[in-house]
Every structure is written in C-alpha cells, then in structure tokens.
Design an enzyme around this catalytic site. Structure first.
Site, mmCIF file in Angstrom:
data_model
loop_
_atom_site.group_PDB
_atom_site.id
_atom_site.type_symbol
_atom_site.label_atom_id
_atom_site.label_comp_id
_atom_site.label_asym_id
_atom_site.label_seq_id
_atom_site.Cartn_x
_atom_site.Cartn_y
_atom_site.Cartn_z
ATOM 1 N N CYS A 9 28.750 8.601 -5.785
ATOM 2 C CA CYS A 9 28.373 7.316 -5.191
ATOM 3 C C CYS A 9 27.133 6.816 -5.913
ATOM 4 O O CYS A 9 26.891 7.211 -7.067
ATOM 5 C CB CYS A 9 28.191 7.430 -3.675
ATOM 6 S SG CYS A 9 26.884 8.556 -3.152
ATOM 7 N N ASN A 12 23.844 9.404 -3.955
ATOM 8 C CA ASN A 12 24.190 10.819 -3.700
ATOM 9 C C ASN A 12 23.444 11.375 -2.475
ATOM 10 O O ASN A 12 23.151 12.551 -2.396
ATOM 11 C CB ASN A 12 23.932 11.700 -4.936
ATOM 12 C CG ASN A 12 24.572 13.099 -4.862
ATOM 13 O OD1 ASN A 12 24.067 14.033 -5.458
ATOM 14 N ND2 ASN A 12 25.650 13.247 -4.145
ATOM 15 N N CYS A 14 24.417 9.696 0.827
ATOM 16 C CA CYS A 14 25.260 9.313 1.979
ATOM 17 C C CYS A 14 26.739 9.608 1.739
ATOM 18 O O CYS A 14 27.287 10.572 2.272
ATOM 19 C CB CYS A 14 25.092 7.834 2.311
ATOM 20 S SG CYS A 14 23.640 7.479 3.310
ATOM 21 N N ARG A 15 27.390 8.763 0.944
ATOM 22 C CA ARG A 15 28.856 8.835 0.878
ATOM 23 C C ARG A 15 29.379 10.044 0.114
ATOM 24 O O ARG A 15 30.278 10.743 0.595
ATOM 25 C CB ARG A 15 29.406 7.537 0.241
ATOM 26 C CG ARG A 15 29.191 6.311 1.098
ATOM 27 C CD ARG A 15 29.427 5.039 0.314
ATOM 28 N NE ARG A 15 28.445 4.888 -0.764
ATOM 29 C CZ ARG A 15 28.504 3.987 -1.721
ATOM 30 N NH1 ARG A 15 29.525 3.136 -1.746
ATOM 31 N NH2 ARG A 15 27.565 3.912 -2.639
ATOM 32 N N SER A 16 28.857 10.292 -1.098
ATOM 33 C CA SER A 16 29.456 11.394 -1.876
ATOM 34 C C SER A 16 29.146 12.781 -1.312
ATOM 35 O O SER A 16 30.035 13.637 -1.326
ATOM 36 C CB SER A 16 29.130 11.283 -3.372
ATOM 37 O OG SER A 16 27.760 11.351 -3.635
ATOM 38 N N ASP A 120 28.976 1.407 2.129
ATOM 39 C CA ASP A 120 27.808 2.288 2.123
ATOM 40 C C ASP A 120 27.073 2.218 3.468
ATOM 41 O O ASP A 120 26.448 1.203 3.778
ATOM 42 C CB ASP A 120 26.870 1.863 0.983
ATOM 43 C CG ASP A 120 25.797 2.902 0.734
ATOM 44 O OD1 ASP A 120 25.550 3.731 1.637
ATOM 45 O OD2 ASP A 120 25.216 2.883 -0.364
HETATM 46 P P1 4NP Z 1 24.962 6.393 -1.204
HETATM 47 O O1 4NP Z 1 23.981 5.393 -0.429
HETATM 48 O O2 4NP Z 1 25.269 5.742 -2.526
HETATM 49 O O3 4NP Z 1 26.166 6.456 -0.319
HETATM 50 O O4 4NP Z 1 24.211 7.693 -1.316
HETATM 51 C C1 4NP Z 1 22.744 4.981 -0.925
HETATM 52 C C2 4NP Z 1 21.600 5.523 -0.410
HETATM 53 C C3 4NP Z 1 20.362 5.105 -0.881
HETATM 54 C C4 4NP Z 1 20.303 4.124 -1.853
HETATM 55 C C5 4NP Z 1 21.460 3.591 -2.370
HETATM 56 C C6 4NP Z 1 22.678 4.020 -1.916
HETATM 57 N N1 4NP Z 1 19.053 3.668 -2.320
HETATM 58 O O5 4NP Z 1 19.024 2.725 -3.132
HETATM 59 O O6 4NP Z 1 18.012 4.192 -1.910
#
Ligand code: 4NP
Length: 149
Positions: A9, A12, A14-16, A120
């Site tokens: 994702c 790294n 939340c989703r992955s 997300d």
């Molecule tokens: P993920 O979500 O891609 O599902 O891990 C996110 C978590 C934090 C951020 C972006 C995406 N961030 O920009 O801090």
C-alpha cells in the site's frame, strides 16, 4: 506454485499489514510480507486503530513493522498485490528490465465486492469496511492459489 506473496500500500501501516495479517492466517504455508511505496512510516508498527479493529476479528499484527517497497522485491516474491492503482503504478515504475513477476490489484480477488481498490481507512476512518473487503479478497487470493497454502 505461488510461495511468496508481498502486499503493498502507500504507508505500510494500515491496508497492507492488515492484508498480510489476514492472509497469513488463511495460508500459513505461504511466505508473506508487506511494504509501502512511500517511506514516511518505515520502522513503525501498524496504525493503532487498525491493530485494534483487526484484533477484534482475531488477527494480531503487532509484530509487523513498516518498510518501503524496493526493486529487489520483484525478484524475491512470486506475486505482488497492490491495494490501489497508485500503488500499482508506483510499483511498476520500479520493475527491473526483463522481470515478469505478476502485480495484481487485491480487489481482483474479490470481484463480488464491486470495488476496484481498497479505500484507505487512514483517511476514510472506515476500518471495518476495509477489513470486510480485505477478508473477502484474502479468501479469493487463497482460492486462486489452488489451496497450496
Ligand atoms: P496505508 O495508509 O497506505 O494503508 O498504510 C496510509 C497511512 C499513512 C499515510 C498514508 C497512507 N501517511 O501519509 O502518513
């Protein structure tokens, strides 16, 4: 036979890691990892609200730590699974010349969901909806591997 699967994702956190946590429970004999296309959260554990939501479904992902996707992952893994189209393009941009490792959208394994990406929850705050989709896609991915997990 697919033996090593990488979930990707953006952050790294939340989703992955959630996808990895569900999938490794379903397919304990398949090696798994997850990574982010961005470096913002390298070394961080999964996001607290996601850890809490996924623990409510019986999965513990507290051992996971964020890392950034790197070109060598194309050589290490048999299958790379992206959460959305942005992840997919960012991954493809790093593909080494001649490498043919498949990169797929996770939602391809849950066609019944009608979704073309995993939203997300870091932004939507819908952790339960995200986990419903992740659980469905993880089962679809397991089934697509022909039960070799
Ligand atoms: P993920 O979500 O891609 O599902 O891990 C996110 C978590 C934090 C951020 C972006 C995406 N961030 O920009 O801090």
């Amino acid at each position: 036979m697919t033996q090593k699967v990488l979930f990707v994702c953006l952050g790294n956190i939340c989703r992955s890691p959630a996808a990895e946590g569900v999938f490794r429970s379903l397919c304990p004999n398949v090696a798994t990892d997850s990574a982010g296309t961005a470096s913002y959260h390298v070394g961080d554990p999964p996001y607290g609200a996601m850890q809490q939501a996924i623990r409510g479904r019986g999965f513990d992902i507290s051992d996971l730590r964020a890392r950034q996707f790197r070109p060598v992952d194309f050589q290490t893994f048999d299958l790379i699974v992206a959460m959305d189209d942005n992840n997919l393009s960012n991954i493809e941009a790093l593909r080494p010349k001649g490498n043919e490792t498949p990169v797929r959208l996770f939602t391809d394994y849950a066609p019944q969901s009608g979704m073309d990406h995993v939203p997300d929850p870091y932004y939507t705050r819908d952790f339960e909806g995200c986990l419903d989709l992740i659980e469905a896609a993880a089962k679809g991915l397991r089934d697509s591997l022909g039960g070799d997990g």
